[in-house]
Write a protein that holds these residues in place. Structure first.
Motif, short mmCIF file in Angstrom:
data_model
loop_
_atom_site.label_atom_id
_atom_site.label_comp_id
_atom_site.label_asym_id
_atom_site.label_seq_id
_atom_site.Cartn_x
_atom_site.Cartn_y
_atom_site.Cartn_z
N SER A 23 0.97 -1.14 0.18
CA SER A 23 0.08 0.01 0.17
C SER A 23 1.14 1.85 -0.23
O SER A 23 2.07 1.13 0.35
N ILE A 24 0.19 2.88 -0.29
CA ILE A 24 1.38 3.92 -0.55
C ILE A 24 1.69 4.49 0.82
O ILE A 24 0.15 4.79 1.65
N ASP A 25 2.64 4.53 1.27
CA ASP A 25 2.72 5.12 1.79
C ASP A 25 2.61 6.83 2.21
O ASP A 25 3.73 7.50 1.53
N TYR A 26 1.86 7.62 2.49
CA TYR A 26 1.75 9.12 2.05
C TYR A 26 2.45 9.89 2.44
O TYR A 26 2.59 11.28 2.39
N LEU A 27 2.69 9.16 3.48
CA LEU A 27 3.48 10.44 4.16
C LEU A 27 4.96 11.17 4.47
O LEU A 27 5.42 11.60 4.74
N ALA A 28 5.02 8.99 4.05
CA ALA A 28 6.65 9.37 3.41
C ALA A 28 7.00 9.58 2.10
O ALA A 28 8.09 10.84 1.69
N PHE A 29 5.89 9.69 1.11
CA PHE A 29 5.34 10.74 0.07
C PHE A 29 5.57 11.89 -0.24
O PHE A 29 6.98 13.10 -0.57
N GLN A 30 5.39 12.68 0.75
CA GLN A 30 5.21 13.74 1.94
C GLN A 30 6.34 14.24 1.88
O GLN A 30 7.25 15.88 1.71
N SER A 31 7.28 12.70 2.58
CA SER A 31 8.44 13.76 3.27
C SER A 31 8.92 13.84 2.01
O SER A 31 11.01 14.24 1.59
N ASN A 32 9.64 12.82 1.11
CA ASN A 32 9.98 12.86 -0.82
C ASN A 32 10.43 14.42 -1.14
O ASN A 32 10.94 15.08 -0.79
N ILE A 33 8.80 14.48 -0.76
CA ILE A 33 8.77 15.40 -2.15
C ILE A 33 9.37 17.17 -0.87
O ILE A 33 10.11 17.71 -1.53
N GLU A 34 9.48 16.87 0.82
CA GLU A 34 9.73 18.26 1.50
C GLU A 34 11.39 17.92 0.65
O GLU A 34 11.83 19.43 0.29
N PHE A 35 11.47 17.08 1.43
CA PHE A 35 13.41 17.00 0.51
C PHE A 35 13.94 17.64 -0.56
O PHE A 35 14.19 17.97 -0.62
N LEU A 36 13.21 17.51 -1.46
CA LEU A 36 12.93 18.09 -3.09
C LEU A 36 13.16 19.96 -3.13
O LEU A 36 14.30 20.11 -3.28
N ILE A 37 12.21 19.66 -2.13
CA ILE A 37 11.89 20.96 -2.30
C ILE A 37 13.36 21.48 -1.48
O ILE A 37 13.07 23.00 -1.93
N LYS A 38 13.59 21.55 -0.22
CA LYS A 38 14.74 21.99 0.56
C LYS A 38 15.52 21.79 -0.37
O LYS A 38 16.34 22.49 -0.06
N ASN A 39 16.19 21.00 -1.04
CA ASN A 39 16.83 21.19 -1.64
C ASN A 39 17.07 21.69 -3.66
O ASN A 39 17.87 20.97 -4.24
N GLY A 40 16.54 22.18 -3.39
CA GLY A 40 16.39 23.83 -4.32
C GLY A 40 16.08 22.82 -5.69
O GLY A 40 16.51 23.52 -6.68
#
Length: 312
Positions: A23-40
């Motif tokens: 099943s999809i881990d949506y919290l981890a998905f959001q963490s992935n996106i936040e990581f990408l944005i914070k890293n520019g």
């Protein structure tokens, strides 16, 4: 006429994290996106190839858009992946409009190897189904001629062309004929390998798989490439890019699962779980990737001005 802006530079393609039951881990998905944005990274493309679009149903697809918007909050453009069969693609574009994303990346049709007029109608139908920006992804069952691309260039919603084939002769024809009509995106697997060649023929944008776990490397690599720093480009190739590329070539599907393995290694909340037919990374290759990441962190993780590594 509507003014259309398109993401440039390094584009972020988050994965779709899976729990042990797939099943999809949506919290981890959001963490992935936040990581990408914070890293520019300048944009996020959700539910595309790296996001296992082929294995996601429409309910999950909609939830991924909702969860992405919750974390992005307008900081960068959001694009979705659409494609496969035409009916599903149109349902996906409808959801993309409903949730007000910036646009979508059109992936190839499923199974059928269409004629050029078939490719044209497939891309045209999807592109004209909304007023959102559309990007066509040339790969697999969607390989087009210059004449087909010239016809598609008449559609204003189609704003960019992403290449995942690597036919340089064809790409030179495309860029020299159509010039700045499109944003030209390098979408080859591990695009850093080929980016010097693509830059020389008019491509100034690419999708970076390794940005999901070592974004400081992709940032320093691209800046060195733009600045003509051949010494640093060569060093990053030898230390990081070629070693990862050699692992990626060991098994089909590693273009996706190797990203998840790298994310797990650096401590992001992503397990090494993928839906079939993609296979998870084998332990031998996982350990080899861990060594490469440790070397990258030591040599490039704290270099000022080359992209800050943020993991929180």
């Amino acid at each position: 006429m509507q003014t259309r802006t398109v993401p440039r530079g390094i584009l972020g393609f988050p994965v779709t994290p899976m729990n042990d039951d797939l099943s999809i881990d949506y919290l981890a998905f959001q963490s992935n996106i936040e990581f990408l944005i914070k890293n520019g990274l300048e944009s996020v493309f959700i539910a595309c190839g790296a996001g296992e679009l082929q294995s996601i149903n429409l309910e999950e697809y909609e939830q991924l858009i909702i969860k992405a918007k919750q974390v992005v909050k307008g900081r960068v453009p959001i694009y979705t992946g659409v494609g496969g069969n035409i009916t599903t693609a149109l349902a996906q574009t409808k959801l993309s409009v409903q949730h007000q994303v910036e646009g979508y990346l059109i992936l190839p049709p499923y199974l059928i190897e269409p004629s050029q007029d078939g490719i044209y109608e497939y891309v045209k139908t999807i592109t004209e189904s909304t007023e959102l920006n559309a990007i066509v992804y040339q790969r697999d069952n969607c390989i087009m001629t210059l004449e087909t691309l010239k016809r598609l260039a008449e559609i204003p919603q189609l704003v960019a062309f992403k290449d995942g084939v690597g036919n340089i002769e064809a790409n030179v024809e495309f860029t020299q004929t159509l010039g700045d009509r499109f944003v030209w995106i390098n979408g080859m697997p591990l695009a850093e390998v080929t980016m010097p060649t693509y830059v020389n023929i008019g491509y100034d944008t690419y999708s970076s798989a390794i940005s999901n776990y070592i974004p400081y490397v992709s940032r320093q690599y691209f800046e060195a490439l733009q600045n003509g720093d051949k010494t640093k480009v060569k060093a990053i190739y030898e230390d990081v890019i070629f070693p990862i590329h050699n692992i990626r070539k060991q098994k089909k599907g590693y273009a996706v699962s190797l990203i998840k393995a790298g994310m797990q290694i650096v401590g992001l909340p992503v397990a090494n779980n993928v839906r079939p037919p993609i296979a998870p990374v084998e332990q031998e290759h996982y350990e080899a990737l861990k060594e490469i990441i440790a070397r990258a962190e030591h040599k490039y993780g704290n270099v000022k001005g080359g992209g800050t590594y943020v993991n929180n």
